[in-house]
Design an enzyme around this catalytic site. Structure first.
Site, PDB file in Angstrom:
ATOM      1  N   ASP A   1      28.225  21.429  23.119  1.00 42.94           N
ATOM      2  CA  ASP A   1      28.053  21.342  21.856  1.00 42.94           C
ATOM      3  C   ASP A   1      26.290  21.884  21.626  1.00 42.94           C
ATOM      4  O   ASP A   1      25.613  21.448  22.519  1.00 42.94           O
ATOM      5  CB  ASP A   1      27.873  20.109  21.276  1.00 42.94           C
ATOM      6  CG  ASP A   1      27.862  20.053  19.544  1.00 42.94           C
ATOM      7  OD1 ASP A   1      28.002  21.142  19.078  1.00 42.94           O
ATOM      8  OD2 ASP A   1      27.419  19.178  18.922  1.00 42.94           O
TER       9      ASP A   1
ATOM     10  N   ASN B   1      37.966  23.906  14.473  1.00 49.05           N
ATOM     11  CA  ASN B   1      37.109  25.304  14.707  1.00 49.05           C
ATOM     12  C   ASN B   1      37.593  26.300  13.674  1.00 49.05           C
ATOM     13  O   ASN B   1      36.843  27.216  13.802  1.00 49.05           O
ATOM     14  CB  ASN B   1      36.762  25.338  16.124  1.00 49.05           C
ATOM     15  CG  ASN B   1      35.880  24.517  16.811  1.00 49.05           C
ATOM     16  OD1 ASN B   1      35.728  24.496  17.952  1.00 49.05           O
ATOM     17  ND2 ASN B   1      34.966  23.895  16.052  1.00 49.05           N
TER      18      ASN B   1
HETATM   19  C1  FPP Z   1      30.158  24.047  19.957  1.00 45.58           C
HETATM   20  O1  FPP Z   1      28.808  24.399  19.222  1.00 45.58           O
HETATM   21  C2  FPP Z   1      30.496  25.188  20.819  1.00 45.58           C
HETATM   22  C3  FPP Z   1      31.894  25.747  20.380  1.00 45.58           C
HETATM   23  C4  FPP Z   1      32.784  25.434  19.249  1.00 45.58           C
HETATM   24  C5  FPP Z   1      32.457  26.871  21.174  1.00 45.58           C
HETATM   25  C6  FPP Z   1      32.412  26.531  22.794  1.00 45.58           C
HETATM   26  C7  FPP Z   1      32.532  27.788  23.452  1.00 45.58           C
HETATM   27  C8  FPP Z   1      32.104  28.457  24.362  1.00 45.58           C
HETATM   28  C9  FPP Z   1      30.858  27.822  25.124  1.00 45.58           C
HETATM   29  C10 FPP Z   1      32.470  29.557  25.086  1.00 45.58           C
HETATM   30  C11 FPP Z   1      33.756  30.089  25.647  1.00 45.58           C
HETATM   31  C12 FPP Z   1      34.068  29.028  26.704  1.00 45.58           C
HETATM   32  C13 FPP Z   1      34.562  29.402  28.062  1.00 45.58           C
HETATM   33  C14 FPP Z   1      35.030  28.295  28.534  1.00 45.58           C
HETATM   34  C15 FPP Z   1      34.206  30.645  28.702  1.00 45.58           C
HETATM   35  P1  FPP Z   1      28.417  24.671  17.917  1.00 45.58           P
HETATM   36  O2  FPP Z   1      28.599  26.145  17.566  1.00 45.58           O
HETATM   37  O3  FPP Z   1      29.305  23.677  17.106  1.00 45.58           O
HETATM   38  O4  FPP Z   1      26.915  24.222  17.977  1.00 45.58           O
HETATM   39  P2  FPP Z   1      26.103  23.919  16.747  1.00 45.58           P
HETATM   40  O5  FPP Z   1      26.461  22.270  16.563  1.00 45.58           O
HETATM   41  O6  FPP Z   1      24.737  24.192  17.130  1.00 45.58           O
HETATM   42  O7  FPP Z   1      26.253  24.631  15.598  1.00 45.58           O
END
Ligand code: FPP
Length: 248
Positions: free
Chosen positions: A31, A79
């Site tokens: 996150d 998501n």
């Molecule tokens: C949450 O941060 C993150 C996600 C919903 C996506 C995670 C995906 C990756 C790290 C990339 C793909 C993965 C692999 C295994 C190659 P957020 O966007 O909710 O952050 P925020 O809370 O700061 O908005």
């Protein structure tokens, strides 16, 4: 399994000098990508790209120190509510990672598994997932479970449906027999669940499996999470008394 300096780069050397037990299964909620990007005036997709790099580094480090299972939350059932270009960017990153991983898998002996309802993914991504799972099934190194279109409640409902359809007549419904219908069948429960990004909730992640996991929260945003941070989490894990509901 103890910390080992094996193949570790100098800047990644653990802060700890004692011997710590390495959790056999670590689960990670990646996150904070969006905030990481916003602080730099970048689009959210840049945060996810940086997050994917962090995932590569942390997965490699887990392999080096002897973690047996690593489960990461890449995309939840919720998501899909995000803007289409952000969803597309995450899917592209997964695709890119899978293409790369198939080339290196043999050398790294990484076993890749996917947890989640993959039916909603594009045909191309599903085919890639199928191929990588098949190719890597024979490898015995670290097992990396990537949760995509995954939700803990969704997984439990799915397991209940599968139980109804497939369990033998008269089979006894136990935690063990039911667990055999979860994505994680045959894999030990996570010892440690780590959530960077400052929020202190489980967000529908591994609801069944994390019943007795130790939880570790840090304000560090996922793209800034380093092997050294993982060492800190492992050190904290070592200071916990795991009683599994009993007394010591
Ligand atoms: C949450 O941060 C993150 C996600 C919903 C996506 C995670 C995906 C990756 C790290 C990339 C793909 C993965 C692999 C295994 C190659 P957020 O966007 O909710 O952050 P925020 O809370 O700061 O908005």
């Amino acid at each position: 399994m103890k910390f080992s300096p094996f193949k570790r780069k100098k800047q990644d050397a653990p802060q700890t000098d004692g011997a710590y037990e390495i959790p056999s299964h670590i689960a990670l909620i990646m996150d904070g990508n969006g905030r990481w990007a916003a602080r730099r005036g970048l689009p959210r997709s840049a945060g996810h790209a940086a997050g994917a790099e962090t995932f590569r580094r942390v997965a490699t480090y887990c392999k080096e120190i002897g973690v047996r299972y690593l489960t990461v939350y890449a995309f939840s059932t919720e998501n899909w509510k995000r803007p289409p270009d952000e969803v597309g960017a995450i899917m592209e990153l997964l695709e890119r990672y899978l293409k790369e991983a198939t080339d290196k898998m043999e050398r790294d002996r990484v076993k890749l598994k996917f947890f989640g309802d993959l039916s909603a993914l594009s045909d191309g991504l599903r085919a890639l997932i199928h191929d990588t799972e098949e190719i890597s099934a024979r490898f015995d190194g670290v097992q990396v479970n990537i949760c995509v279109n995954y939700g803990g409640r969704d997984e439990i409902i799915r397991a209940a449906r599968l139980w109804r359809e497939r369990a033998d007549d008269g089979a006894e419904l136990t935690e063990e027999s039911f667990g055999g219908f979860m994505y994680s069948a045959g894999i030990p429960d996570p010892d440690l669940v780590i959530r960077p990004g400052g929020e202190m909730r489980v967000s529908n992640f591994l609801l069944w499996q994390a019943a007795y996991s130790e939880l570790y929260f840090t304000d560090t945003l996922w793209p800034d999470f380093t092997p050294r941070e993982l060492d800190k989490a492992i050190k904290a894990y070592n200071s916990r008394e795991r009683r599994f509901g009993g007394v010591l």
